[in-house]
Motif scaffolding. Sequence first.
Motif, PDB file in Angstrom:
ATOM      1  N   ALA A   1     106.350  14.157  19.133  1.00  0.00           N
ATOM      2  CA  ALA A   1     106.600  14.740  20.456  1.00  0.00           C
ATOM      3  C   ALA A   1     107.605  15.880  20.365  1.00  0.00           C
ATOM      4  O   ALA A   1     107.405  16.956  20.951  1.00  0.00           O
ATOM      5  N   LEU A   2     108.671  15.658  19.625  1.00  0.00           N
ATOM      6  CA  LEU A   2     109.721  16.684  19.512  1.00  0.00           C
ATOM      7  C   LEU A   2     109.217  17.920  18.773  1.00  0.00           C
ATOM      8  O   LEU A   2     109.515  19.054  19.163  1.00  0.00           O
ATOM      9  N   ASP A   3     108.445  17.734  17.715  1.00  0.00           N
ATOM     10  CA  ASP A   3     107.888  18.872  16.970  1.00  0.00           C
ATOM     11  C   ASP A   3     106.990  19.713  17.870  1.00  0.00           C
ATOM     12  O   ASP A   3     107.054  20.952  17.873  1.00  0.00           O
ATOM     13  N   LEU A   4     106.132  19.034  18.643  1.00  0.00           N
ATOM     14  CA  LEU A   4     105.217  19.749  19.519  1.00  0.00           C
ATOM     15  C   LEU A   4     105.971  20.496  20.619  1.00  0.00           C
ATOM     16  O   LEU A   4     105.683  21.657  20.926  1.00  0.00           O
ATOM     17  N   LEU A   5     106.980  19.838  21.190  1.00  0.00           N
ATOM     18  CA  LEU A   5     107.755  20.469  22.253  1.00  0.00           C
ATOM     19  C   LEU A   5     108.530  21.681  21.741  1.00  0.00           C
ATOM     20  O   LEU A   5     108.644  22.703  22.432  1.00  0.00           O
ATOM     21  N   THR A   6     109.047  21.593  20.552  1.00  0.00           N
ATOM     22  CA  THR A   6     109.790  22.719  19.968  1.00  0.00           C
ATOM     23  C   THR A   6     108.918  23.959  19.897  1.00  0.00           C
ATOM     24  O   THR A   6     109.341  25.066  20.256  1.00  0.00           O
ATOM     25  N   GLU A   7     107.694  23.810  19.458  1.00  0.00           N
ATOM     26  CA  GLU A   7     106.771  24.937  19.348  1.00  0.00           C
ATOM     27  C   GLU A   7     106.328  25.445  20.722  1.00  0.00           C
ATOM     28  O   GLU A   7     106.265  26.650  20.964  1.00  0.00           O
ATOM     29  N   LEU A   8     106.037  24.515  21.628  1.00  0.00           N
ATOM     30  CA  LEU A   8     105.525  24.913  22.946  1.00  0.00           C
ATOM     31  C   LEU A   8     106.583  25.639  23.764  1.00  0.00           C
ATOM     32  O   LEU A   8     106.299  26.643  24.430  1.00  0.00           O
ATOM     33  N   ILE A   9     107.822  25.149  23.725  1.00  0.00           N
ATOM     34  CA  ILE A   9     108.894  25.783  24.484  1.00  0.00           C
ATOM     35  C   ILE A   9     109.192  27.165  23.909  1.00  0.00           C
ATOM     36  O   ILE A   9     109.456  28.126  24.628  1.00  0.00           O
ATOM     37  N   ALA A  10     109.131  27.289  22.625  1.00  0.00           N
ATOM     38  CA  ALA A  10     109.428  28.576  21.994  1.00  0.00           C
ATOM     39  C   ALA A  10     108.333  29.609  22.237  1.00  0.00           C
ATOM     40  O   ALA A  10     108.617  30.791  22.375  1.00  0.00           O
ATOM     41  N   GLY A  11     107.071  29.149  22.317  1.00  0.00           N
ATOM     42  CA  GLY A  11     105.996  30.132  22.320  1.00  0.00           C
ATOM     43  C   GLY A  11     105.108  30.208  23.530  1.00  0.00           C
ATOM     44  O   GLY A  11     104.516  31.260  23.782  1.00  0.00           O
ATOM     45  N   GLN A  12     104.950  29.131  24.327  1.00  0.00           N
ATOM     46  CA  GLN A  12     103.935  29.157  25.375  1.00  0.00           C
ATOM     47  C   GLN A  12     104.489  28.921  26.782  1.00  0.00           C
ATOM     48  O   GLN A  12     103.963  29.464  27.745  1.00  0.00           O
TER      49      GLN A  12
END
Length: 404
Positions: free
Chosen positions: A87-98
């Motif tokens: 969950a944390l890995d996915l959120l890190t990418e989504l918040i940074a990029g989308q």
Amino acid sequence: MTASLPTSSDSSVSINNAELQRFITLLAQAMSDNSLQRLLLSKYQGPQSDLQRLVIRPVEIKSELRWRFVWQYQTNHQTRNYPLHDALDLLTELIAGQFKAAQLSTSSSEVQLTISKKGKALLNSKKHTITQQPDTSHNRNKKRFVEQSRPFLSALGVTDQQGQLIPAMANKWKQINKFIEILQGAVKDSGLLQAKQLHVADFGSGKAYLTFAMHDFFCHTLGLKAQITGVELRQNLVDLCNSTATELNLEGLQFEQGDVKHFKARGINVMVALHACDVATDYAINMGIRTGADIIMCSPCCHKEIRPQIRLPDVMAPMLVHGIHLGQEAEMVTDSLRALLLEAHGYHTKVFEFISLEHTSKNKMILATRRKNPPDNSAVLQQIAAIKQFYNIKQQCLEQLLLL
């Protein structure tokens, strides 16, 4: 068709802004110490045009903490559950990029992240005056009148094998719960909770979502001995529903081929007829009255009988020259007469908005519960006669059936 859910591979934006890094650190800490109550991601700028926002909450599943991601599209929601690190890995990418905005709610604070068009991250935080503990219960937002884990929901395709709601069935799930909510109130008002045995008839049962739900409500939730009969014209659906009931070993639930005009009433306590077309609703109400049903539930549609009979004073002619207005007037008059006829035969009646059915925009329900000591009906009969005279109505099906 909704595109697949975004994953970490959808973005390659690195985190190099101090405020953004600080927000990710706060998020990781809140998820690790179980203080996260809710994370809302909005201002989506990814490849899926119909994705509006993403809501994340903690949820306990089989005694293990998971993070529930609810992807909210324009027409439906999709849900996935992840362990902490995924969950944390996915959120890190989504918040940074989308997603360009995020609101982090924890037991002690609210933190708001906004990313500008130039990529600059702004952070605002506010402390709670009272510490609140997160609620990880499975269905904590709304009171449900049907347990989502019930086997019949999975067998009918409303939930999956893990008891998770299938997104495409969200409207049906709402309808089932709303129907059982209404039924629960009617049962309480009618005194059927003390009944030793019940017979429930559902006319036009179709795929039988509500028929199975009624069996579950009476037999599982209330623990009553009940015979539930679904009546349906289409033999293939009768066979399918009987097969499903057998597979689930549901005693007291059966389906028969037929319709309301030809079904032989056998001491029905609860009579249900949803989406009964035109005068089929009148036949259903007539059967309910004649068999002495304690509860009558109808959702009428296709009001054809009264419409060609309506004649109004000339002053109203410009209003009803439009077909939609004439149809609405005919619908109101028809269902008002039905409600009054039920009142005249010893029932307390309510007419109200239900919830849109699967194949129709009609969402009105007529709910009648039998009175223990019905009052004199002469005044109601006079009201019926006055309405018929005003609209020049010569014949109404339910009234004629009750005279036979």
